[in-house]
Scaffold this motif. Sequence first.
Motif, mmCIF file in Angstrom:
data_model
loop_
_atom_site.group_PDB
_atom_site.id
_atom_site.type_symbol
_atom_site.label_atom_id
_atom_site.label_comp_id
_atom_site.label_asym_id
_atom_site.label_seq_id
_atom_site.Cartn_x
_atom_site.Cartn_y
_atom_site.Cartn_z
ATOM 1 N N ASP A 151 -26.675 14.899 23.435
ATOM 2 C CA ASP A 151 -26.438 14.288 21.754
ATOM 3 C C ASP A 151 -26.314 12.853 21.975
ATOM 4 O OD1 ASP A 151 -26.582 16.597 20.944
ATOM 5 O OD2 ASP A 151 -24.584 17.283 19.978
ATOM 6 N N ALA A 152 -25.523 12.550 22.999
ATOM 7 C CA ALA A 152 -25.167 10.870 23.616
ATOM 8 C C ALA A 152 -26.829 10.422 23.967
ATOM 9 C CB ALA A 152 -23.768 11.034 23.389
ATOM 10 N N ALA A 154 -29.339 11.356 24.368
ATOM 11 C CA ALA A 154 -30.178 11.735 23.260
ATOM 12 C C ALA A 154 -30.326 10.644 22.705
ATOM 13 C CB ALA A 154 -31.036 12.610 22.620
ATOM 14 N N ARG A 155 -29.098 9.963 21.763
ATOM 15 C CA ARG A 155 -29.547 8.859 21.890
ATOM 16 C C ARG A 155 -30.182 7.360 21.868
ATOM 17 N NH1 ARG A 155 -25.193 11.452 18.543
ATOM 18 N NH2 ARG A 155 -23.610 10.249 20.113
ATOM 19 N N LEU A 156 -29.409 7.203 23.492
ATOM 20 C CA LEU A 156 -29.613 6.652 23.818
ATOM 21 C C LEU A 156 -30.689 5.989 24.336
ATOM 22 C CD1 LEU A 156 -28.752 3.637 25.862
ATOM 23 C CD2 LEU A 156 -28.260 6.004 27.586
ATOM 24 N N ALA A 157 -31.757 7.661 24.732
ATOM 25 C CA ALA A 157 -32.839 7.661 25.399
ATOM 26 C C ALA A 157 -33.872 6.662 24.208
ATOM 27 C CB ALA A 157 -33.144 8.871 25.762
ATOM 28 N N GLU A 158 -33.885 7.781 23.068
ATOM 29 C CA GLU A 158 -34.482 7.239 21.381
ATOM 30 C C GLU A 158 -34.367 5.610 21.297
ATOM 31 O OE1 GLU A 158 -35.506 8.739 17.518
ATOM 32 O OE2 GLU A 158 -33.412 9.801 17.616
ATOM 33 N N GLU A 159 -33.575 5.350 21.498
ATOM 34 C CA GLU A 159 -33.104 3.953 21.128
ATOM 35 C C GLU A 159 -33.938 2.763 21.969
ATOM 36 O OE1 GLU A 159 -31.351 0.948 17.899
ATOM 37 O OE2 GLU A 159 -31.564 3.609 18.180
ATOM 38 N N LEU A 160 -33.846 3.407 23.154
ATOM 39 C CA LEU A 160 -34.347 2.524 24.443
ATOM 40 C C LEU A 160 -35.651 2.680 24.202
ATOM 41 C CD1 LEU A 160 -31.958 3.271 27.964
ATOM 42 C CD2 LEU A 160 -32.624 1.456 26.351
ATOM 43 N N LEU A 161 -35.732 3.767 24.012
ATOM 44 C CA LEU A 161 -37.682 3.953 23.759
ATOM 45 C C LEU A 161 -38.180 3.833 22.744
ATOM 46 C CD1 LEU A 161 -38.058 8.138 25.197
ATOM 47 C CD2 LEU A 161 -38.645 5.620 25.788
ATOM 48 N N ALA A 162 -37.267 3.233 21.182
ATOM 49 C CA ALA A 162 -37.807 2.362 20.023
ATOM 50 C C ALA A 162 -37.904 1.091 20.271
ATOM 51 C CB ALA A 162 -36.853 3.167 18.962
#
Length: 462
Positions: A151-152, A154-162
């Motif tokens: 979960d953590a 995924a949040r990190l990857a999503e924030e970086l990509l966004a």
Amino acid sequence: GRGQAPATGQAPPPEGNLRARLTSFVGREEDIRVIGDDLARARLVTLLGAGGAGKTRLSQEAAEAHARVGGGWPDGVWFVGLAPVDDAEDVAQAALAAVGARDTKLRGAAAEELRVLAELTSDSDPLHRLVEHCGRRRMLIVLDNCEHLVDAAARLAEELLARCPGVQVLATSREPLGVPGELLRPVEPLPPEPALQLFADRGAAARPGFRVEDDLPAATEICRRLDGLPLAIELAAARLRLLSPRQIADRLDDRFRLLTSGSRTVLPRQQTLRAVVDWSWDLLDEGERTVLRRLSVFAGGCALAAAEAVCADGRLDALDVDALLGSLVDKSLVVAAPGDLGADGMRYRLLETVAEYAAERLAEAGDDKEATERRHLTYYRELARTTEPRLRGRGQRAADRLLSTEHENLHTALRRALAAGEVGELLCLVHALSWYWQLHDLRAESRHWSGAVAALGPDPFA
């Protein structure tokens, strides 16, 4: 470009923190090429595979190979290892420490390096600081071993990509991150030839002069029974200091006690085969553990209907089993592949190493083992009984294919009925399979099981 398998050694290593690997890399050239294609069309690629499949090494080799030939990451390739991280709140901090090393490399003094790193991480929100650091850079972040903090991660990857348009992420995990735009790339076990090459290479390092050709059947058996998993093969090769290939192959029924000689420099969970599977088991919830251990009663895989019938009980219904089975597939503990029976022919199986581990766990579960084996016997007795009439009619071809596909499970049911002295169950199975045996000219098999029934039952002439 990324669509080709790059030749290594033709360009300097990319900027970043990738460390030199100390052993040869065997048998993944096509995987490297395909990962390059994936990175050309997706900003997040996740390498999925069972523990010990070689995901970490493959991610490093692929990242470096494509960076060397102009992978589009002028600001480097940065490896973030999450295996030592225990707390989800520390994921962003670990990533920040990894990519932040870029700013300290220009300063030689250790004290100055620590000061700069402290400045980089002084923000109360390390994720915000990480985004600020990466925002205008074009870089590849390799996010390794995400499964225990998925979960953590995924949040990190999503924030970086966004928020960082020039950043790509190559993740490794035993289950998907579940981030929009994620491209999943399964990491399969090594095929037979590369697996044998790996065993030969690591074996020669453990015992100078070792050649697989000296006992090719034993070496081939080792690689096959270890499912082509690189870590398991390397652990087996390390035993060549004490044992011959044939001695190793003969001891693989007790593989968890045998394969315990891992490198002292890797994490404890990678030093023994049991530790590798323990790591996956510990990440499961109770329902997932229940279904996984019950799946160990199957031989040669099973269809969904069989899994539902055998793994369900008073606590888990068929829909629960469906959901848990899907979760185990996502977590790379169950292999799902289309079978030979058409649209409804998806089959589920365990790698041999996982099956042995799950069988141990089922044996520890008390009455659950006997109850699960009873449901398995009942299911396949009924499958044989209801399929037998179709062997004599218009559905013969489909019925024959079904019984052939389930041959190992039917044999297992026969053996369990015999071992339990269940003469009625055994008689029903033998009667239902007799025409199938006759169609395939399996006279020895028919005689064996007919004799077993006769030996179990009362003598009608007594």
